[in-house]
Write a protein that holds these residues in place. Structure first.
Motif, PDB file in Angstrom:
ATOM      1  N   THR A 500       0.828  -1.210   0.000  1.00 50.73           N
ATOM      2  CA  THR A 500       0.000   0.000   0.000  1.00 50.73           C
ATOM      3  C   THR A 500       0.862   1.259   0.000  1.00 50.73           C
ATOM      4  N   GLU A 501       0.501   2.194  -0.855  1.00 46.45           N
ATOM      5  CA  GLU A 501       1.153   3.499  -0.877  1.00 46.45           C
ATOM      6  C   GLU A 501       0.373   4.465   0.012  1.00 46.45           C
ATOM      7  N   VAL A 502       1.087   5.237   0.799  1.00 51.08           N
ATOM      8  CA  VAL A 502       0.453   6.192   1.704  1.00 51.08           C
ATOM      9  C   VAL A 502       0.363   7.551   1.005  1.00 51.08           C
ATOM     10  N   PRO A 503      -0.773   8.241   1.096  1.00 48.69           N
ATOM     11  CA  PRO A 503      -0.910   9.532   0.424  1.00 48.69           C
ATOM     12  C   PRO A 503       0.008  10.591   1.027  1.00 48.69           C
ATOM     13  N   PRO A 504       0.286  11.660   0.283  1.00 48.11           N
ATOM     14  CA  PRO A 504       1.164  12.720   0.793  1.00 48.11           C
ATOM     15  C   PRO A 504       0.610  13.391   2.037  1.00 48.11           C
ATOM     16  N   ILE A 505       1.512  13.912   2.846  1.00 54.66           N
ATOM     17  CA  ILE A 505       1.117  14.709   4.016  1.00 54.66           C
ATOM     18  C   ILE A 505       0.754  16.105   3.541  1.00 54.66           C
ATOM     19  N   GLN A 506      -0.394  16.586   3.965  1.00 57.45           N
ATOM     20  CA  GLN A 506      -0.896  17.869   3.483  1.00 57.45           C
ATOM     21  C   GLN A 506      -0.827  18.981   4.521  1.00 57.45           C
ATOM     22  N   ILE A 507      -0.753  18.633   5.811  1.00 63.26           N
ATOM     23  CA  ILE A 507      -0.952  19.615   6.865  1.00 63.26           C
ATOM     24  C   ILE A 507       0.114  19.469   7.940  1.00 63.26           C
ATOM     25  N   ALA A 508       0.577  20.615   8.465  1.00 57.29           N
ATOM     26  CA  ALA A 508       1.512  20.644   9.584  1.00 57.29           C
ATOM     27  C   ALA A 508       0.758  21.040  10.854  1.00 57.29           C
ATOM     28  N   GLY A 509       1.099  20.399  11.953  1.00 56.49           N
ATOM     29  CA  GLY A 509       0.435  20.695  13.224  1.00 56.49           C
ATOM     30  C   GLY A 509       1.049  21.902  13.901  1.00 56.49           C
ATOM     31  N   ILE A 510       0.216  22.671  14.588  1.00 57.59           N
ATOM     32  CA  ILE A 510       0.702  23.805  15.375  1.00 57.59           C
ATOM     33  C   ILE A 510      -0.003  23.814  16.726  1.00 57.59           C
ATOM     34  N   PHE A 511       0.620  24.462  17.689  1.00 58.58           N
ATOM     35  CA  PHE A 511       0.016  24.726  18.994  1.00 58.58           C
ATOM     36  C   PHE A 511       0.342  26.167  19.325  1.00 58.58           C
ATOM     37  N   PRO A 512      -0.660  26.972  19.714  1.00 55.73           N
ATOM     38  CA  PRO A 512      -0.398  28.393  19.958  1.00 55.73           C
ATOM     39  C   PRO A 512       0.691  28.583  21.005  1.00 55.73           C
ATOM     40  N   PRO A 513       1.683  29.405  20.760  1.00 54.65           N
ATOM     41  CA  PRO A 513       2.741  29.635  21.743  1.00 54.65           C
ATOM     42  C   PRO A 513       2.202  30.383  22.956  1.00 54.65           C
ATOM     43  N   PRO A 514       2.923  30.339  24.079  1.00 52.87           N
ATOM     44  CA  PRO A 514       2.443  30.978  25.309  1.00 52.87           C
ATOM     45  C   PRO A 514       2.085  32.455  25.147  1.00 52.87           C
ATOM     46  N   ALA A 515       2.833  33.187  24.325  1.00 46.58           N
ATOM     47  CA  ALA A 515       2.550  34.616  24.170  1.00 46.58           C
ATOM     48  C   ALA A 515       1.137  34.847  23.630  1.00 46.58           C
ATOM     49  N   ILE A 516       0.713  34.023  22.672  1.00 47.26           N
ATOM     50  CA  ILE A 516      -0.640  34.164  22.113  1.00 47.26           C
ATOM     51  C   ILE A 516      -1.685  33.755  23.139  1.00 47.26           C
ATOM     52  N   LEU A 517      -1.440  32.657  23.859  1.00 45.03           N
ATOM     53  CA  LEU A 517      -2.392  32.213  24.870  1.00 45.03           C
ATOM     54  C   LEU A 517      -2.551  33.246  25.981  1.00 45.03           C
ATOM     55  N   GLU A 518      -1.441  33.836  26.421  1.00 45.65           N
ATOM     56  CA  GLU A 518      -1.510  34.833  27.489  1.00 45.65           C
ATOM     57  C   GLU A 518      -2.297  36.061  27.037  1.00 45.65           C
ATOM     58  N   ARG A 519      -2.044  36.522  25.841  1.00 44.45           N
ATOM     59  CA  ARG A 519      -2.760  37.701  25.366  1.00 44.45           C
ATOM     60  C   ARG A 519      -4.241  37.387  25.140  1.00 44.45           C
ATOM     61  N   PHE A 520      -4.528  36.226  24.598  1.00 45.72           N
ATOM     62  CA  PHE A 520      -5.915  35.824  24.368  1.00 45.72           C
ATOM     63  C   PHE A 520      -6.663  35.724  25.702  1.00 45.72           C
ATOM     64  N   HIS A 521      -6.000  35.162  26.703  1.00 49.20           N
ATOM     65  CA  HIS A 521      -6.613  35.002  28.025  1.00 49.20           C
ATOM     66  C   HIS A 521      -6.905  36.353  28.672  1.00 49.20           C
ATOM     67  N   SER A 522      -6.101  37.355  28.379  1.00 47.71           N
ATOM     68  CA  SER A 522      -6.274  38.664  29.022  1.00 47.71           C
ATOM     69  C   SER A 522      -7.578  39.340  28.629  1.00 47.71           C
ATOM     70  N   TYR A 523      -8.260  38.894  27.583  1.00 48.33           N
ATOM     71  CA  TYR A 523      -9.518  39.498  27.147  1.00 48.33           C
ATOM     72  C   TYR A 523     -10.732  38.693  27.619  1.00 48.33           C
ATOM     73  N   PHE A 524     -10.525  37.853  28.631  1.00 51.92           N
ATOM     74  CA  PHE A 524     -11.621  37.128  29.258  1.00 51.92           C
ATOM     75  C   PHE A 524     -11.785  37.621  30.693  1.00 51.92           C
ATOM     76  N   PRO A 525     -12.941  37.380  31.302  1.00 48.17           N
ATOM     77  CA  PRO A 525     -13.126  37.774  32.710  1.00 48.17           C
ATOM     78  C   PRO A 525     -12.058  37.142  33.586  1.00 48.17           C
ATOM     79  N   PRO A 526     -11.703  37.791  34.686  1.00 48.78           N
ATOM     80  CA  PRO A 526     -10.694  37.237  35.597  1.00 48.78           C
ATOM     81  C   PRO A 526     -11.069  35.828  36.046  1.00 48.78           C
ATOM     82  N   ARG A 527     -10.040  34.976  36.164  1.00 54.70           N
ATOM     83  CA  ARG A 527     -10.181  33.601  36.644  1.00 54.70           C
ATOM     84  C   ARG A 527     -10.973  32.715  35.688  1.00 54.70           C
ATOM     85  N   THR A 528     -11.106  33.140  34.440  1.00 50.14           N
ATOM     86  CA  THR A 528     -11.696  32.239  33.450  1.00 50.14           C
ATOM     87  C   THR A 528     -10.767  31.037  33.282  1.00 50.14           C
ATOM     88  N   PRO A 529     -11.291  29.810  33.414  1.00 55.20           N
ATOM     89  CA  PRO A 529     -10.415  28.636  33.282  1.00 55.20           C
ATOM     90  C   PRO A 529      -9.706  28.634  31.932  1.00 55.20           C
TER      91      PRO A 529
END
Length: 761
Positions: A500-529
């Protein structure tokens, strides 16, 4: 209602690809529908052959049963959350100010659920684009069964509650922050360089990594980043043997050269130093960029490493993706293609379960340390010859000596029992690879090995040259490598994979870096999980066609566990990637204790943590009772993983976790005890043959269940691309399933009996 559905659940382009996993649940779920759901395959056989389009009657029955399970699980989610009066603070954070308002929102959410299932049953709309809520729920159920479904329902309901919580301007800001289409912009210093990308592709044993490492060794400074600690150690040994300074950096070990200002780096890919400017970087096994769990680390290393030359080593199927990404980066991409140095064939017959059919130079591959040691005992008992043993969890020195014993033709070490880590590039002179089985336990379920896994492991047969021959300058004629299996049933899967031949890989995985998560979290109410912040980010993120978000499930579970502790967002982001087995209660308690220690800025001395089971070090291995042996081994494994967590944290919070030297000593003691236990294991042929049959049945059941809920087309799409290598570096599981931990005898735990009963339908 359709507009409400689409407004509440915008198409989650970031949703991860369905992995070929379905955990076989041995403990009965709370839902009374559990028995019926487990037996869907008997009632819905035709659904496995369904083509895309309007669903047939069997598929509708399938989805109706799934909808009933969803309703039942949602009721339990609400019960666990409690009434409004007993949990006001959390409910108010979602804008719910009374029980009546909660009841109203629950009713609206049930309407949205009903609409999602109507779309699936009446129109066959089940894709991420057409019906994202249904897709998310089904995906969670397939990957993590009932408990995963409950978690996904909770996150979906929270997202629904927040749909009108934010003003339009804040929602717009959320959308801007969740724009993850250009992850290469996260590394501005690297974008200032004009890098040249060398892509080395070819089958196993084609010399691609060898040539990339030559470029590394000829440079003044460089980085090697690989998927396993054992490969990082191997490259570190290779470089230091040539009297060159080299640092070793893994999740739990850090060795920095002294008396020099410049050195090479050999590291696991997650630990790639992105702030070091070097001449050459080698990133190994680049096809793992699409991995559901760890792919983000390869993407981060590729996009962020500051090297004038970047050498990527991997499979041919990654070429189109890398070339496209290089075009977006404006960087030159040179593709080097390699052919295998010797022929490789899958054999027409198995070993018929008999070790006496082994030949000198055979390597038998298993997927847990217990299995590997049992194989070693069985091979030596049946053949009268010695069997070397190699797996990632062995100390580097032991691993090297065992490999040398096997590679030396002038001794009685004729055979090798090894883990699938040999597929990642270890230098072993294997003539034939023998699969103990064509399935493995991936932490959730017994699943069939993917096609790339089979080809990569089997490709180690017929090595062209070993490291010893390279150093000595000796050559050997390439010989044909052969691949077979212990049993006929598994050999059929091996043969099919090689055709069996495997099809080409089309997509690379990412995870948001801490800087993006911290800034995104800052626009939620305090203590938002932060678990909800992750769910919200997953839901509204925008990605290009070449990127997908890696699986957030484990990160969100960890976030829920550490939620009670007053950790900063930055600290929470650190804990999201901690190596922990969430199914082990001892590890969960340790994780909570470590999080509390960081929150309080305490002195994290190892002996001060009462939840760490150090008492097991004073207990001798039980000699007879199966249950006692099983519990003893589980406690040792749990302690080993907790100490690994401690060491991982000690490099990130050096002022808090101060007992690093003691932790290394404890880790060594635990490994000695585990090794003594494993060496004492017996191989009972009938018991092992029965176990393989049971596990094969469980893997087949997993596959059938996925076909049942996914349909044939979607299942084949998922099965073709999944390549879930070990999720966190290279520690093989100590054991696979509940009936493996007692040493191969005939006794069974109650869980094992239930697993066997489930496997037999």
């Amino acid at each position: 209602m359709k507009s409400l559905l689409r407004a509440a659940w915008k198409t989650p382009k970031s949703a991860v690809r369905v992995a070929c996993r379905w955990r076989t649940q041995v403990a009965a779920a709370k839902s009374p529908l559990n028995y019926a759901v487990r037996n869907l395959k008997h009632e819905l056989q035709d659904d496995g052959h369904m083509r895309r389009g309007r669903p047939g009657s069997a598929t509708k029955r399938n989805y109706q049963m799934f909808e009933s399970l969803v309703d039942s699980r949602f009721a339990e989610v609400l019960e666990d959350w409690g009434p409004w009066a007993s949990n006001q603070d959390e409910y108010r954070s979602f804008g719910l100010t009374s029980q009546s308002l909660l009841d109203r929102e629950v009713g609206l959410f049930k309407m949205v659920l009903d609409k999602a299932f109507t779309l699936a049953m009446e129109k066959g709309d089940t894709s991420r684009q057409e019906n994202p809520l249904f897709w998310n729920l089904r995906n969670a159920f397939i990957k993590h069964e009932a408990r995963g479904l409950s978690r996904e329902l909770k996150y979906a309901f929270q997202t629904f509650l927040m749909r009108s919580r934010f003003p339009k301007a804040v929602n717009q800001l959320h959308m801007e922050l969740a724009d993850l289409r250009f992850p290469y912009e996260w590394y501005p210093a690297t974008r200032m360089l004009q890098r040249t990308i060398h892509l080395h592709v070819g089958p196993t044993n084609s010399g691609k990594t060898y040539n990339a490492l030559k470029a590394l060794e000829n440079s003044r400074t460089g980085i090697y980043a690989g998927p396993l600690r054992l490969l990082a150690h191997e490259v570190w040994n290779r470089i230091t043997a040539k009297n060159k300074a080299c640092a070793l950096i893994t999740g739990e070990e850090l060795r920095i050269p002294s008396n020099t200002d410049t050195w090479y780096h050999s590291c696991t890919v997650e630990m790639t130093p992105l702030n070091a400017l070097v001449d050459v970087a080698v990133i190994d096994e680049i096809q793992m960029i699409a991995n559901d769990d760890r792919g983000w680390a390869w993407t981060q290393a590729f996009l962020g490493v500051q090297a004038r030359e970047v050498h990527l080593c991997g499979e041919e199927r990654v070429v189109d993706l890398i070339q496209d990404l290089c075009a977006r980066l404006g960087e030159k991409c040179i593709v080097h293609r390699y052919k295998r140095l010797n022929p490789l064939e899958s054999m027409g017959k198995s070993l018929k379960g008999n070790f006496k059919n082994l030949q000198k130079g055979d390597a038998v591959v298993a997927f847990s340390r217990v299995s590997i040691h049992q194989l070693k005992a069985g091979i030596e008992k049946e053949t009268g010859r010695r069997c070397a043993i190699v797996y990632g969890g062995l100390p580097p020195e032991t691993r090297a000596s065992q490999a040398a014993l096997f590679n030396d033709p002038n001794n009685d070490y004729d055979y090798l029992a090894a883990s699938d880590a040999i597929g990642m590039g270890l230098n072993l002179e294997i003539k034939r690879v023998v699969f103990e089985s064509s399935y493995k336990f991936d932490g959730q379920a017994f699943r069939p090995l993917s096609i790339p896994e089979i080809k990569q492991i089997g490709g180690r047969a017929g090595r062209y040259r070993t490291a010893a021959q390279e150093i000595a300058g000796r050559s050997s004629a390439p010989t044909t490598g052969f691949v077979t299996a212990l049993d006929d049933e598994d050999l059929r899967d091996i043969q099919k994979a090689f055709r069996t031949e495997v099809p080409p890989i089309q997509i690379a995985g990412i995870f948001p870096p801490p800087a993006i998560l911290e800034r995104f979290h800052s626009y939620f109410p305090p203590r938002t999980p932060i678990s909800f912040v992750l769910a919200r980010l997953r839901e509204i993120s925008r990605l290009s066609s070449r990127f997908q978000l890696c699986d957030f499930t484990t990160a969100m579970q960890i976030a829920e566990i550490i939620k009670p502790y007053d950790l900063s967002v930055s600290d929470q982001c650190v804990f999201l990637h901690i190596p922990v087995n969430l199914r082990d209660q001892r590890q969960l308690l340790a994780l909570q204790a470590f999080a509390e220690c960081v929150a309080q800025l305490g002195l994290g001395r190892l002996l001060d943590f009462g939840v760490i089971d150090l008492e097991i070090l004073d207990i001798q291995r039980p000699d007879t009772a199966y249950a006692e042996q099983a519990e003893y081994l589980r406690r040792l494994e749990s302690l080993h993983q907790i100490i690994t967590m401690y060491l991982w944290l000690s490099y990130r919070y050096q002022g808090v976790f101060q007992s690093q030297h003691l932790a290394f000593k404890v880790k060594s003691l635990v490994e000695e005890k585990i090794a003594l236990h494993l060496e004492a294991l017996n191989f009972v042929p009938e018991a092992q043959r029965s176990r393989r049959q049971r596990m094969r049945a469980m893997a087949a059941r997993t596959e059938m269940k996925e076909r049942t809920l996914l349909g044939a087309d979607e299942y084949e799409d998922a099965a073709a691309v999944v390549h879930n290598e070990e999720g966190h570096e290279d520690d093989e599981p100590l054991f696979e399933g509940p009936d493996e931990v007692g040493g191969g005898g005939s006794a069974e735990t109650e869980a094992a009996k239930e697993a066997r009963a489930t496997a037999s339908g």
